[in-house]
Every structure is written in C-alpha cells, then in structure tokens.
Design a protein around this motif. Sequence first.
Motif, PDB file in Angstrom:
ATOM      1  N   ARG A 100       0.835  -1.208  -0.026  1.00 30.62           N
ATOM      2  CA  ARG A 100       0.117  -0.085  -0.054  1.00 30.62           C
ATOM      3  C   ARG A 100       0.857   1.265   0.067  1.00 30.62           C
ATOM      4  O   ARG A 100       1.817   1.481   0.807  1.00 30.62           O
ATOM      5  CB  ARG A 100      -0.912   0.109   1.059  1.00 30.62           C
ATOM      6  N   TYR A 150       0.509   5.738  -0.799  1.00 35.80           N
ATOM      7  CA  TYR A 150      -0.355   6.626  -0.848  1.00 35.80           C
ATOM      8  C   TYR A 150      -0.025   7.764  -1.735  1.00 35.80           C
ATOM      9  O   TYR A 150      -1.035   8.687  -2.112  1.00 35.80           O
ATOM     10  CB  TYR A 150      -0.457   7.329   0.698  1.00 35.80           C
ATOM     11  N   SER A 189       0.305  -0.103  -4.721  1.00 35.96           N
ATOM     12  CA  SER A 189      -1.213   0.192  -4.957  1.00 35.96           C
ATOM     13  C   SER A 189      -1.884   1.356  -4.071  1.00 35.96           C
ATOM     14  O   SER A 189      -1.471   1.425  -2.941  1.00 35.96           O
ATOM     15  CB  SER A 189      -1.981  -0.946  -4.527  1.00 35.96           C
ATOM     16  N   GLU A 190      -2.273   2.290  -4.658  1.00 29.41           N
ATOM     17  CA  GLU A 190      -3.157   3.602  -3.930  1.00 29.41           C
ATOM     18  C   GLU A 190      -4.329   3.164  -3.657  1.00 29.41           C
ATOM     19  O   GLU A 190      -5.073   4.025  -2.936  1.00 29.41           O
ATOM     20  CB  GLU A 190      -3.081   4.717  -5.012  1.00 29.41           C
ATOM     21  N   HIS A 230      -7.499   1.728  -1.668  1.00 31.29           N
ATOM     22  CA  HIS A 230      -7.752   1.402  -0.437  1.00 31.29           C
ATOM     23  C   HIS A 230      -8.124   0.008  -0.308  1.00 31.29           C
ATOM     24  O   HIS A 230      -9.063  -0.391  -1.231  1.00 31.29           O
ATOM     25  CB  HIS A 230      -9.124   2.306  -0.011  1.00 31.29           C
ATOM     26  N   ASP A 264      -5.950  -2.414  -0.817  1.00 25.13           N
ATOM     27  CA  ASP A 264      -5.042  -3.202  -1.417  1.00 25.13           C
ATOM     28  C   ASP A 264      -3.734  -3.197  -0.515  1.00 25.13           C
ATOM     29  O   ASP A 264      -3.195  -2.151  -0.167  1.00 25.13           O
ATOM     30  CB  ASP A 264      -4.629  -2.656  -2.857  1.00 25.13           C
TER      31      ASP A 264
END
Length: 182
Positions: A72, A74, A117-118, A120, A122
């Motif tokens: 993950r 951001y 991944s950005e 939510h 993941d």
Amino acid sequence: MSRPSLPSSLPLTVREVKDLARSLRGALAPHVRLAHGQALDVLARAAGLPDWNALAARYAGPGLGAPMPILRVYDSGLAHRFYVDWLGFDVDFVHRYDAAAPAFTGISRDQVALGLSEHHGDGTPGSVVWIPVRELAAYRAALLADPAAPLRPGIDRDAPGGPTMSVLDPFGNELRFCEPDL
C-alpha cells in the motif's frame, strides 16, 4: 486467420523477455529512450503480436507463477522516487481506471516483482517483504553512493537467515534485503 507463432530464438520465460527488454533499452540509450513497458511492446510486435499482454499470455502455461506482493502506497510520485529512482526497480506498468483514479504500479528488479497500490483495501501499511540478494554489501554501497539517499540503512550481520539490510519505504512498508547463508 491463424495466430502467429513465436520465433524459436525468443527467450522461453517471461523473466527472460523482461531481461531482453532491459537489454534493448540499454542498447538504444542514449539515442532512443524507451520505458520498460514500451520495450516489452516492441518485443511483442517483433514476435507478430499486438502488445506485451498478448506475448506474456503466450508464455503462460499450467502451474503457478511467481507471487507479486502488493504494498500500500499513498503517493505514486513519492513511491516512484523511492522504488525506481533510489532502489533501482523498473516500472513494468501503471494502471488507472481513469485519470483521477488511484494508481496500481507494477515494478520489478531482477527476479523481484512488487505491486504498489494507491487503492484502499490493497495491501496493508506496514507490510514486510523479504528479498534475497547476492552481494548485499555492494547493493548497500550503491544505495549510499546517492547523495540524495533518503535513508542510510546498515547491515545486521547477525540476522536470522543471513546478513540483512532493512529499509522502510515512505509508507511504513519494510523491505528486508537478505543475503542468505547457504
């Protein structure tokens, strides 16, 4: 219309095709600059296929493939600077459902493939990925040679499994680069 067959001179695994794409990029630089995904598409078209997805599908056979841990993140830009610019990974693909959607980026270096991944849901912030490495001290020295290195990791020579260098990404995920005792 019959499907084109792959020439026998092409590599036999997806990893070998990716290595060939890296070699192609290196051979063309600095005169022609290709992203890794563009080089994969060039190889696919040379094999008579429309794109990299079609070429990769031709190599798929029965059995399991290598896993791709999903981490993950951001901020794709910050992740790119950390994983690509500093750690030396290549971007294999970037997927967004539309221009405003979060990104899912596939990166790789040698035999390691990661998903950033950005989205939510993941991955979980704070995940740990163990990565075997040959010549850990040389890899560390290359990272520290960058004057803008975001971190200055050390090597724990007493870690279970062999000397280990732990690196925290900007999102709290930990990469443990380990030179296994064999």
